[in-house]
Structures are given as C-alpha cells and as structure tokens.
Design a protein around this motif. Sequence first.
Motif, PDB file in Angstrom:
ATOM      1  N   TYR A  48       0.826  -1.206   0.000  1.00  0.00           N
ATOM      2  CA  TYR A  48       0.000   0.000   0.000  1.00  0.00           C
ATOM      3  C   TYR A  48       0.866   1.264   0.000  1.00  0.00           C
ATOM      4  N   PHE A  49       1.987   1.207   0.715  1.00  0.00           N
ATOM      5  CA  PHE A  49       2.836   2.389   0.845  1.00  0.00           C
ATOM      6  C   PHE A  49       3.902   2.505  -0.249  1.00  0.00           C
ATOM      7  N   VAL A  50       4.379   1.376  -0.758  1.00  0.00           N
ATOM      8  CA  VAL A  50       5.478   1.448  -1.739  1.00  0.00           C
ATOM      9  C   VAL A  50       5.101   0.859  -3.095  1.00  0.00           C
ATOM     10  N   GLY A  51       3.859   0.388  -3.228  1.00  0.00           N
ATOM     11  CA  GLY A  51       3.454  -0.332  -4.430  1.00  0.00           C
ATOM     12  C   GLY A  51       3.555   0.455  -5.717  1.00  0.00           C
ATOM     13  N   GLU A  52       3.092   1.690  -5.689  1.00  0.00           N
ATOM     14  CA  GLU A  52       3.115   2.489  -6.920  1.00  0.00           C
ATOM     15  C   GLU A  52       4.544   2.705  -7.403  1.00  0.00           C
ATOM     16  N   TYR A  53       5.444   2.920  -6.462  1.00  0.00           N
ATOM     17  CA  TYR A  53       6.851   3.080  -6.842  1.00  0.00           C
ATOM     18  C   TYR A  53       7.402   1.787  -7.447  1.00  0.00           C
ATOM     19  N   LEU A  54       7.078   0.652  -6.823  1.00  0.00           N
ATOM     20  CA  LEU A  54       7.568  -0.636  -7.322  1.00  0.00           C
ATOM     21  C   LEU A  54       6.989  -0.965  -8.694  1.00  0.00           C
ATOM     22  N   ILE A  55       5.715  -0.640  -8.900  1.00  0.00           N
ATOM     23  CA  ILE A  55       5.090  -0.880 -10.205  1.00  0.00           C
ATOM     24  C   ILE A  55       5.782  -0.059 -11.278  1.00  0.00           C
ATOM     25  N   SER A  56       5.985   1.220 -10.995  1.00  0.00           N
ATOM     26  CA  SER A  56       6.636   2.109 -11.953  1.00  0.00           C
ATOM     27  C   SER A  56       8.050   1.643 -12.261  1.00  0.00           C
TER      28      SER A  56
END
Length: 204
Positions: A91-99
């Motif tokens: 939830y906290f780092v997912g968007e960064y990891l996806i990108s």
Amino acid sequence: GFKGTILNVLSQSVYIVDVFLVSYIAGPRFLGLYVVASSIARLLWFFVDAAGTVVFPKLVQTSDKSNSKNIIYKLSTFSFLISVFGLIIFYFVGEYLISLSFGAEYEEGFTAIIILMLASPGMIFYKLINRYLASTNEWIKSYKAIGISLVVNVGLNFYLIAHYNIIGAAFASLISYWLCGYIIAKSADFNFIKLMFSKDLLKG
C-alpha cells in the motif's frame, strides 16, 4: 489421480477466468494492466503453496484429525498474517515498485492489486483446507467450494467488468475467493475466524 486433476482444472479456471473475461469485455489495454495486477497479488500465495506441499505427506500419514486441523490452523493464520503484512507494505510502496518494474503506465492497476491482495486470504484458506481434505480422500467438499466460487466469479465478472473494468474484475475475485474459503471451511468443520486468528500459532 483423476479426482485431483478435475479439482486442479476447476481451481485453475477460477484463477484465470477473470483474465479471459477482461480481455473479452474490456479489451487489450485493460488486459495488460490486469495481468500485471494478478501476477503481483498472487505473490502472496507463494508461502501457502510451498507450505501445503511440504505438510501434505504429514497429513496423509496421521490418523489424528484434530492434530491435522491444528496444523492447518497454524499455517492458515501465519499465511493470513503474511498476506496482511504484504498488503500494508505494498500500500505504501506499491506504486513506486510498479513504476520501477513495469513502467509508470501500469500504476493505473494499483487499486486492482490492492483489491486482489484483499481477496487472497479466501483462496489461502481454500488451498490449505483442500490439502487436508485430499489427505482424507474427501473431494466432494472441495468440488463444492471451488465450483460455486467459479459460477459466482463468472457471473460477477460479466456484470462488474462491463461497468468498472479491472476494478470490477478484482471485486469479483474478492467476493468469490472469500466465498470459496468460507464454504470449504464450513463444509470441513473448520472455525472460519480461527483460520485467521489461531492462538495455536504461538504454541509449539
């Protein structure tokens, strides 16, 4: 054997039917997003799949059902806690990891991943209890749970994908996975709440 093969076909159908329906209803752009979302969310199944394989011979060899159930409760609670922990981190780092891993264009699938992660515990319960039932040669209860889940999954997907695209597909999985876990737990006389919060986890 044959019974296990049939069950595996039904299980795989539940896991992938949403992908085919997203492709059919929502189109190729949403398909790419959903395939990535599903792949990431199902990483939470890694431990339970490995644990189920390791513990199955022990379940087969013992005639003590109470002991077998305690094993399932412990593994289920541990797997549930892992899934919650994984969800919080993502939830906290997912968007960064996806990108970082797939590209910024796949960040659109973030919400679908969160919903699919919330769906995971239901299938974790199914996978573990199915191992228990297989060890006692009780296949009908597993057929019932996964069969109802498949029908519900398909029905919800047709409606929800048409209205909400991959978010709808993720919600269809959320409902059908938890339903599957609940049905198999009740059919096999497991305490559904204890599958998530077993005190026995802290015991030797």
